[in-house]
Design an enzyme around this catalytic site. Structure first.
Site, mmCIF file in Angstrom:
data_model
loop_
_atom_site.group_PDB
_atom_site.id
_atom_site.type_symbol
_atom_site.label_atom_id
_atom_site.label_comp_id
_atom_site.label_asym_id
_atom_site.label_seq_id
_atom_site.Cartn_x
_atom_site.Cartn_y
_atom_site.Cartn_z
ATOM 1 N N CYS A 263 0.830 -1.206 0.000
ATOM 2 C CA CYS A 263 0.000 0.000 0.000
ATOM 3 C C CYS A 263 0.862 1.253 0.000
ATOM 4 O O CYS A 263 1.409 1.641 1.048
ATOM 5 C CB CYS A 263 -0.925 -0.019 1.229
ATOM 6 S SG CYS A 263 -1.919 1.463 1.358
ATOM 7 N N CYS B 36 -0.378 4.172 2.195
ATOM 8 C CA CYS B 36 -0.218 3.933 3.639
ATOM 9 C C CYS B 36 1.247 4.119 4.058
ATOM 10 O O CYS B 36 1.539 4.700 5.100
ATOM 11 C CB CYS B 36 -0.605 2.503 4.034
ATOM 12 S SG CYS B 36 -2.097 1.887 3.292
ATOM 13 N N ASP B 37 2.174 3.598 3.263
ATOM 14 C CA ASP B 37 3.561 3.471 3.719
ATOM 15 C C ASP B 37 4.558 4.362 2.970
ATOM 16 O O ASP B 37 5.729 4.403 3.332
ATOM 17 C CB ASP B 37 4.010 2.005 3.573
ATOM 18 C CG ASP B 37 3.159 1.078 4.436
ATOM 19 O OD1 ASP B 37 2.684 1.537 5.487
ATOM 20 O OD2 ASP B 37 2.959 -0.091 4.050
#
Ligand code: NAP
Length: 291
Positions: free
Chosen positions: A127, A130-131
């Site tokens: 992701c 997200c990261d």
């Protein structure tokens, strides 16, 4: 007893809940993780008719709140089994419904290389939104050729130092518009007709091997598509050879009162627009049938 139990709180499931509640039905939504499904990870949605752009998080949260405002009930439990007589068994409880809509979406596909599981969270991610921030000013790679890989590459190119986009063919499956945008990015390097053959590093990812050459990267984002998780439903639905649920045009499965909606079913286009379309069709037909 609920009129409608919906399994999965992604766009298809939430839309089904919205339609059920607006028809004055009692609706329970069961979700094993968090609301929103995969769209919550989309940085920017630009192809939803009538909305110029919106983040996946905002879209999912608006839809979730719409359902909450209509008194939709959510329980964050893992469904383990459903029965022909429309019992839904979770890791915590057992519920009875008049109709069930399966809207469980898909999970990210893995490369299945040695070291992959061990390095998740230590350089490997599924992701980018997200990261991505963990890799500010570092070098990363993305593997995949669909819209997810293309969008993630564009997103990461604004955060990291350099992005290698690795794809197994020389043509992308994703939209041409993204490919054009990528060509203008000076810090993106395309590596086509190639695959990753090893993930190197002990405690953290240090490099990947592509075409027998080691490329030093601190991060690898794997965006090689999705796989459905429908084995637990195969007592009540038919699955195709890829594990997707087979429905008719009304989104009915082989069992009376059990429907499937969204990415989890056999369909030709898996997008936000078709997910919400499925949710509304499945709920409307389930309501018609129970009345
Ligand atoms: P996808 O469209 O299925 O693409 C997966 C990509 O990964 C393909 O290019 C495929 O290569 C490659 N691949 C598959 N298995 C591989 C393997 N083992 N090793 C190396 N490469 C592999 O998946 P997605 O990008 O996650 O998108 C899923 C769905 O969501 C699609 O319908 C997509 O359009 C939709 N989506 C839409 C948006 C949007 O509209 N904004 C954004 C994101 C996703 P091949 O091409 O050679 O098969």
């Amino acid at each position: 007893m609920y009129d409608l139990i919906i399994i999965g709180a992604g766009p298809a499931g939430l839309t089904a809940a919205l339609y059920g509640l607006r028809a004055n039905k009692t609706v329970l939504v069961l979700e094993s993780k968090n609301y929103g499904g995969q769209i919550i990870n989309a940085n920017n949605i630009e192809n939803y008719p009538g909305i110029k752009n919106i983040s996946g998080y905002d879209f999912a949260t608006n839809l979730y709140n719409q359902v909450i405002n209509l008194n939709g009930i959510f329980k964050f439990e893992q469904v383990t089994k459903i029965t022909e007589d429309k019992k839904v068994i979770t890791n915590k409880n057992e519920y009875q419904a008049k109709a069930i809509i399966i809207a469980t979406g898909t999970e990210r596909r893995k490369l299945n290389l040695p070291n992959e599981n061990e390095l998740i969270g230590k350089g490997i991610s599924y992701c980018a939104t997200c990261d991505g921030n963990f890799f500010k000013n570092k070098d990363v790679a993305i593997i995949g050729g669909g819209n997810t890989a293309l969008e993630d590459t564009l997103y990461l190119s604004n955060i990291v130092n350099k992005v290698y986009l690795i794809h197994r063919r020389n043509e992308f499956r994703g939209e041409a518009k993204y490919v054009e945008e990528l060509k203008n990015k000076t810090n993106v390097k395309l590596i086509l007709n190639s695959n990753i053959t090893s993930l190197n590093g002990k405690d953290t990812l240090e490099s990947i091997t592509v075409n027998n050459e080691k490329i030093k990267v601190q991060g690898l984002f794997i965006a090689i598509g999705q796989v459905p998780q429908n084995q637990i439903f195969n007592n009540v639905v038919n699955l195709d050879s890829n594990g997707y649920i087979i429905t008719d045009n009304d989104l009915h499965t082989k069992t009376k009162g059990i429907y499937a909606a969204g990415d989890t079913r056999v369909k030709s286009l898996r997008q936000l627009t078709t997910a919400v379309s499925d949710g509304s069709i499945a709920a409307t037909n389930a309501i018609k049938e129970m009345e």
